[in-house]
Scaffold this active site. Sequence first.
Site, PDB file in Angstrom:
ATOM      1  N   TYR A  53       0.815  -1.218   0.000  1.00  0.00           N
ATOM      2  CA  TYR A  53       0.000   0.000   0.000  1.00  0.00           C
ATOM      3  C   TYR A  53       0.847   1.267   0.000  1.00  0.00           C
ATOM      4  CZ  TYR A  53      -4.279  -2.652   0.220  1.00  0.00           C
ATOM      5  OH  TYR A  53      -5.318  -3.493  -0.105  1.00  0.00           O
ATOM      6  N   ARG A  56       1.431   1.811  -3.590  1.00  0.00           N
ATOM      7  CA  ARG A  56       0.199   2.311  -4.235  1.00  0.00           C
ATOM      8  C   ARG A  56      -0.017   3.790  -3.873  1.00  0.00           C
ATOM      9  NH1 ARG A  56       1.189  -1.739  -5.498  1.00  0.00           N
ATOM     10  NH2 ARG A  56       1.996  -0.355  -7.092  1.00  0.00           N
ATOM     11  N   ASN A  87     -12.795   3.167  -5.956  1.00  0.00           N
ATOM     12  CA  ASN A  87     -11.365   3.487  -5.999  1.00  0.00           C
ATOM     13  C   ASN A  87     -10.886   4.019  -4.660  1.00  0.00           C
ATOM     14  OD1 ASN A  87     -11.435   2.684  -8.604  1.00  0.00           O
ATOM     15  ND2 ASN A  87     -11.421   4.742  -9.488  1.00  0.00           N
ATOM     16  N   ASP A  89      -8.060   5.810  -4.580  1.00  0.00           N
ATOM     17  CA  ASP A  89      -7.298   7.032  -4.853  1.00  0.00           C
ATOM     18  C   ASP A  89      -8.174   8.258  -4.578  1.00  0.00           C
ATOM     19  OD1 ASP A  89      -8.713   7.982  -7.304  1.00  0.00           O
ATOM     20  OD2 ASP A  89      -7.885   6.173  -8.233  1.00  0.00           O
ATOM     21  N   HIS A 104     -14.537   1.469  -0.749  1.00  0.00           N
ATOM     22  CA  HIS A 104     -13.460   0.541  -0.392  1.00  0.00           C
ATOM     23  C   HIS A 104     -12.305   1.211   0.355  1.00  0.00           C
ATOM     24  CE1 HIS A 104     -14.964  -2.346  -3.783  1.00  0.00           C
ATOM     25  NE2 HIS A 104     -15.705  -2.377  -2.705  1.00  0.00           N
ATOM     26  N   GLY A 170     -16.110   2.443 -15.779  1.00  0.00           N
ATOM     27  CA  GLY A 170     -14.887   1.677 -15.531  1.00  0.00           C
ATOM     28  C   GLY A 170     -14.979   0.670 -14.407  1.00  0.00           C
ATOM     29  N   SER A 172     -15.904  -3.481 -13.699  1.00  0.00           N
ATOM     30  CA  SER A 172     -16.270  -4.786 -14.260  1.00  0.00           C
ATOM     31  C   SER A 172     -17.555  -5.316 -13.628  1.00  0.00           C
ATOM     32  CB  SER A 172     -15.145  -5.785 -14.008  1.00  0.00           C
ATOM     33  OG  SER A 172     -14.957  -5.930 -12.617  1.00  0.00           O
TER      34      SER A 172
END
Length: 230
Positions: A53, A56, A87, A89, A104, A170, A172
């Site tokens: 992380y 990331r 996301n 970010d 999340h 974006g 799935s």
Amino acid sequence: MKRVVVFTGAGMSAESGIRTFRDSDGLWEEYNVMDVATPQAWEKDHLLVLDFYNKRRKQVMEASPNAAHEALARLEKKFRVDIITQNIDDLHERAGSTAVLHLHGEIRKSRSSRYPNLVYDVDGWEIKSGDVCEKGFQLRPHIVWFGEMVPEMDRAIMITRQADCFIVIGSSLEVYPAASLVDHAPEEIPKYLIDPKAKTLDHISHLEVIREKASLAVPELVDKLLSNDV
Ligand code: NAD
């Protein structure tokens, strides 16, 4: 003011240089996600999890919002816009969106591994072993791992039920429970799914599928909504 609810996944940030893992055979930047994104992984090897992380976080800090993030921020000129993102970010916020719900978690925050309500901004890009909360317990990334509850899910469902227009970008739609959100949008409202590899969703009514990259399709859709209403 009409309410536009936007649900975003990793594909939203792909063109900012942050890779999705479904597009790379289940690997997320060369890691098997199950080795780094579960409570078991944290128990087994917290240094590996922190390291993953930290990398990331550094990557997110070096990335910039793309044209799709910026277009969504423009939507607020005319609509009440709620972004519900998978996301971790902060690119929606940096583009200027003001109502962002992170299902999340958030990579730029840490929290106590013992007291989940103790959440902090990460100073810089690293959480180190030995960094502790005010009660003395190791800090962990403020991330919802596989196998953990999604505490914001009920709020996300409530927001989705009030939408006048629902846009998925974006994702799935394979990571649950987040992916089930689309089923809570009112049946009669217009819905859009933007994803170059979008699957067909026959059970969703009034859905337009746009198989195109976010940086192209989102600004076009935003312009259309700003000039024609939802
Ligand atoms: P996902 O399930 O949301 O799938 C990614 C989708 O994005 C795919 O369907 C792919 O076709 C699509 N896509 C790829 N490039 C695109 C583009 N340019 N424009 C539009 N769509 C595009 O995401 P995932 O990768 O399976 O990740 C699942 C979870 O992992 C996320 O929910 C998140 O918690 C975490 N994750 C977060 C980030 C981030 O914060 N940026 C990145 C990777 C993974």
